[in-house]
Design a protein around this motif. Structure first.
Motif, mmCIF file in Angstrom:
data_model
loop_
_atom_site.group_PDB
_atom_site.id
_atom_site.type_symbol
_atom_site.label_atom_id
_atom_site.label_comp_id
_atom_site.label_asym_id
_atom_site.label_seq_id
_atom_site.Cartn_x
_atom_site.Cartn_y
_atom_site.Cartn_z
ATOM 1 N N ILE A 115 -39.073 32.588 58.854
ATOM 2 C CA ILE A 115 -38.546 31.338 59.417
ATOM 3 C C ILE A 115 -39.094 31.137 60.831
ATOM 4 O O ILE A 115 -39.515 30.035 61.200
ATOM 5 C CB ILE A 115 -37.007 31.360 59.434
ATOM 6 N N ALA A 116 -39.111 32.216 61.626
ATOM 7 C CA ALA A 116 -39.668 32.139 62.986
ATOM 8 C C ALA A 116 -41.139 31.762 62.941
ATOM 9 O O ALA A 116 -41.613 30.945 63.740
ATOM 10 C CB ALA A 116 -39.483 33.471 63.704
ATOM 11 N N GLY A 117 -41.866 32.348 61.977
ATOM 12 C CA GLY A 117 -43.286 32.030 61.848
ATOM 13 C C GLY A 117 -43.514 30.564 61.525
ATOM 14 O O GLY A 117 -44.440 29.935 62.055
ATOM 15 N N ILE A 118 -42.685 30.001 60.674
ATOM 16 C CA ILE A 118 -42.793 28.582 60.323
ATOM 17 C C ILE A 118 -42.530 27.707 61.547
ATOM 18 O O ILE A 118 -43.222 26.710 61.780
ATOM 19 C CB ILE A 118 -41.817 28.234 59.183
ATOM 20 N N ILE A 119 -41.527 28.095 62.350
ATOM 21 C CA ILE A 119 -41.209 27.330 63.557
ATOM 22 C C ILE A 119 -42.389 27.346 64.525
ATOM 23 O O ILE A 119 -42.768 26.303 65.079
ATOM 24 C CB ILE A 119 -39.944 27.893 64.236
ATOM 25 N N TYR A 120 -42.968 28.536 64.733
ATOM 26 C CA TYR A 120 -44.132 28.626 65.623
ATOM 27 C C TYR A 120 -45.289 27.787 65.088
ATOM 28 O O TYR A 120 -45.993 27.115 65.859
ATOM 29 C CB TYR A 120 -44.582 30.085 65.775
ATOM 30 N N TYR A 121 -45.489 27.836 63.786
ATOM 31 C CA TYR A 121 -46.587 27.068 63.180
ATOM 32 C C TYR A 121 -46.401 25.573 63.400
ATOM 33 O O TYR A 121 -47.350 24.858 63.756
ATOM 34 C CB TYR A 121 -46.673 27.377 61.685
ATOM 35 N N ILE A 122 -45.173 25.085 63.236
ATOM 36 C CA ILE A 122 -44.894 23.664 63.450
ATOM 37 C C ILE A 122 -45.132 23.282 64.907
ATOM 38 O O ILE A 122 -45.721 22.235 65.197
ATOM 39 C CB ILE A 122 -43.446 23.331 63.019
ATOM 40 N N LEU A 123 -44.690 24.136 65.831
ATOM 41 C CA LEU A 123 -44.916 23.874 67.254
ATOM 42 C C LEU A 123 -46.403 23.779 67.570
ATOM 43 O O LEU A 123 -46.846 22.887 68.300
ATOM 44 C CB LEU A 123 -44.276 24.975 68.105
ATOM 45 N N ILE A 139 -37.415 32.321 70.247
ATOM 46 C CA ILE A 139 -37.395 32.209 68.782
ATOM 47 C C ILE A 139 -37.473 33.585 68.119
ATOM 48 O O ILE A 139 -36.682 33.910 67.225
ATOM 49 C CB ILE A 139 -38.569 31.323 68.301
ATOM 50 N N MET A 140 -38.432 34.391 68.565
ATOM 51 C CA MET A 140 -38.653 35.687 67.942
ATOM 52 C C MET A 140 -37.461 36.620 68.127
ATOM 53 O O MET A 140 -37.049 37.325 67.195
ATOM 54 C CB MET A 140 -39.908 36.334 68.521
ATOM 55 N N ARG A 141 -36.900 36.633 69.323
ATOM 56 C CA ARG A 141 -35.756 37.513 69.589
ATOM 57 C C ARG A 141 -34.563 37.144 68.720
ATOM 58 O O ARG A 141 -33.867 38.012 68.169
ATOM 59 C CB ARG A 141 -35.371 37.420 71.065
ATOM 60 N N ARG A 142 -34.313 35.857 68.582
ATOM 61 C CA ARG A 142 -33.186 35.402 67.767
ATOM 62 C C ARG A 142 -33.403 35.738 66.296
ATOM 63 O O ARG A 142 -32.456 36.105 65.585
ATOM 64 C CB ARG A 142 -32.987 33.903 67.956
ATOM 65 N N ALA A 143 -34.639 35.622 65.833
ATOM 66 C CA ALA A 143 -34.934 35.989 64.453
ATOM 67 C C ALA A 143 -34.712 37.482 64.239
ATOM 68 O O ALA A 143 -34.195 37.898 63.186
ATOM 69 C CB ALA A 143 -36.375 35.608 64.107
ATOM 70 N N TYR A 144 -35.078 38.269 65.224
ATOM 71 C CA TYR A 144 -34.883 39.719 65.130
ATOM 72 C C TYR A 144 -33.400 40.067 65.116
ATOM 73 O O TYR A 144 -32.962 40.950 64.364
ATOM 74 C CB TYR A 144 -35.575 40.400 66.309
ATOM 75 N N ILE A 145 -32.610 39.367 65.930
ATOM 76 C CA ILE A 145 -31.162 39.601 65.952
ATOM 77 C C ILE A 145 -30.541 39.271 64.596
ATOM 78 O O ILE A 145 -29.700 40.019 64.073
ATOM 79 C CB ILE A 145 -30.500 38.763 67.063
ATOM 80 N N VAL A 146 -30.956 38.153 64.034
ATOM 81 C CA VAL A 146 -30.454 37.757 62.712
ATOM 82 C C VAL A 146 -30.831 38.804 61.670
ATOM 83 O O VAL A 146 -30.010 39.187 60.821
ATOM 84 C CB VAL A 146 -31.010 36.376 62.315
ATOM 85 N N GLY A 147 -32.070 39.278 61.743
ATOM 86 C CA GLY A 147 -32.508 40.300 60.792
ATOM 87 C C GLY A 147 -31.693 41.579 60.905
ATOM 88 O O GLY A 147 -31.339 42.196 59.893
ATOM 89 N N TYR A 192 -29.450 43.029 58.018
ATOM 90 C CA TYR A 192 -30.197 44.174 57.489
ATOM 91 C C TYR A 192 -31.358 43.733 56.596
ATOM 92 O O TYR A 192 -31.678 44.366 55.589
ATOM 93 C CB TYR A 192 -29.278 45.121 56.711
ATOM 94 N N ALA A 193 -31.958 42.625 56.961
ATOM 95 C CA ALA A 193 -33.135 42.104 56.248
ATOM 96 C C ALA A 193 -33.952 41.302 57.247
ATOM 97 O O ALA A 193 -33.431 40.376 57.864
ATOM 98 C CB ALA A 193 -32.707 41.235 55.069
ATOM 99 N N PHE A 194 -35.212 41.667 57.417
ATOM 100 C CA PHE A 194 -36.023 41.054 58.475
ATOM 101 C C PHE A 194 -37.088 40.088 57.970
ATOM 102 O O PHE A 194 -37.555 39.238 58.732
ATOM 103 C CB PHE A 194 -36.708 42.151 59.310
ATOM 104 N N PHE A 195 -37.485 40.221 56.724
ATOM 105 C CA PHE A 195 -38.597 39.395 56.246
ATOM 106 C C PHE A 195 -38.276 37.914 56.330
ATOM 107 O O PHE A 195 -39.071 37.117 56.852
ATOM 108 C CB PHE A 195 -38.963 39.766 54.801
ATOM 109 N N GLU A 196 -37.123 37.518 55.833
ATOM 110 C CA GLU A 196 -36.771 36.099 55.778
ATOM 111 C C GLU A 196 -36.656 35.468 57.177
ATOM 112 O O GLU A 196 -37.265 34.422 57.424
ATOM 113 C CB GLU A 196 -35.458 35.898 54.998
ATOM 114 N N PRO A 197 -35.880 36.067 58.116
ATOM 115 C CA PRO A 197 -35.786 35.446 59.437
ATOM 116 C C PRO A 197 -37.110 35.427 60.190
ATOM 117 O O PRO A 197 -37.398 34.475 60.924
ATOM 118 C CB PRO A 197 -34.740 36.293 60.166
ATOM 119 N N LEU A 198 -37.919 36.466 60.018
ATOM 120 C CA LEU A 198 -39.229 36.482 60.684
ATOM 121 C C LEU A 198 -40.151 35.419 60.090
ATOM 122 O O LEU A 198 -40.954 34.807 60.811
ATOM 123 C CB LEU A 198 -39.872 37.869 60.573
#
Length: 219
Positions: free
Chosen positions: A192-200, A172-180, A184-190
């Motif tokens: 999103i990754a945080g929300i996914i981890y929280y749900i898990l 999850i984290m690696r894919r969010a970093y790739i998207v960021g 050229y923007a990391f806050f939003e994808p990171l």
């Protein structure tokens, strides 16, 4: 500075694909850690001093050093020793499993010692062999006491699995970093990754409560 989540909506399926990788790593590492943790716990409460000392030393090393360091040693350092590269997935499973075993061994050891000593004495008086006594009498009772702690370790392992991004595993984290990096923007994808981890984590927490409730009803 402004946030624009709309541009990241199409990338969410790509990030969600990392859930499978994350869960595979966590499940495999949890099984390895649980199995090896039982062995270490039995060594710690056993009568062979050398095995007790080795188990304590192992626990001290893996609890006393950063998980990311252990992961990098296995992924980047071990090939230097063994002569061939280790893929990201097995490296992550080995590192997380060995690290988790150190913590799980302490949990199981405490659970075994929490079982009424009369159970052990009665089994010995009846001539029940030690391995059979542990498997059928002591460990089942110990697991009922330590289930919340085991679930907490599993949840911790799920969160800590995010460090596999340093070795390139497509979680999850690696894919969010790739998207960021692509946007050229990391806050939003990171986020999103945080929300996914929280749900898990919330799902695992509720699952643990359900299992714990059923075990209590079975007492």
């Amino acid at each position: 500075m402004s946030l624009n989540f709309s541009q990241f909506i199409p990338t969410i399926p790509f990030i969600l694909q990392g859930i499978g990788v994350t869960l595979k790593i966590v499940a495999s590492a949890a099984l390895l850690g649980f199995a090896f943790g039982i062995v270490l716990a039995l060594f710690k409460i056993g009568r062979i001093k050398l095995l007790t000392w080795l188990a304590d030393l192992y626990t001290s090393i893996f609890r006393g050093t950063p998980l990311v360091l252990q992961l990098m040693i296995i992924y980047f350092g071990m090939p230097q020793m063994i002569g061939f590269e280790i893929e990201a997935f097995p490296a992550a499973v080995i590192a997380f499993g060995l690290n988790s075993a150190a913590y799980i061994s302490e949990i199981i050891r405490a659970g075994i010692l929490a079982v009424d000593s009369g159970q052990r004495e009665a089994a010995m008086a009846l001539g029940v062999p030690y391995p059979l006594m542990m498997r059928n009498i002591i460990l089942p009772q110990a697991f009922k006491h330590i289930l919340p702690a085991l679930m907490n370790e599993f949840i911790t392992l799920t969160k800590e699995s995010a460090v596999v991004t340093v070795i390139g595993a497509m979680d999850i984290m690696r894919r969010a970093y790739i998207v960021g990096g692509d946007k050229y923007a990391f806050f939003e994808p990171l986020l999103i990754a945080g929300i996914i981890y929280y749900i898990l984590v919330m799902i695992l927490t509720m699952l643990g409560k359900v299992i714990e409730g059923r075990m209590r009803k079975s007492d």
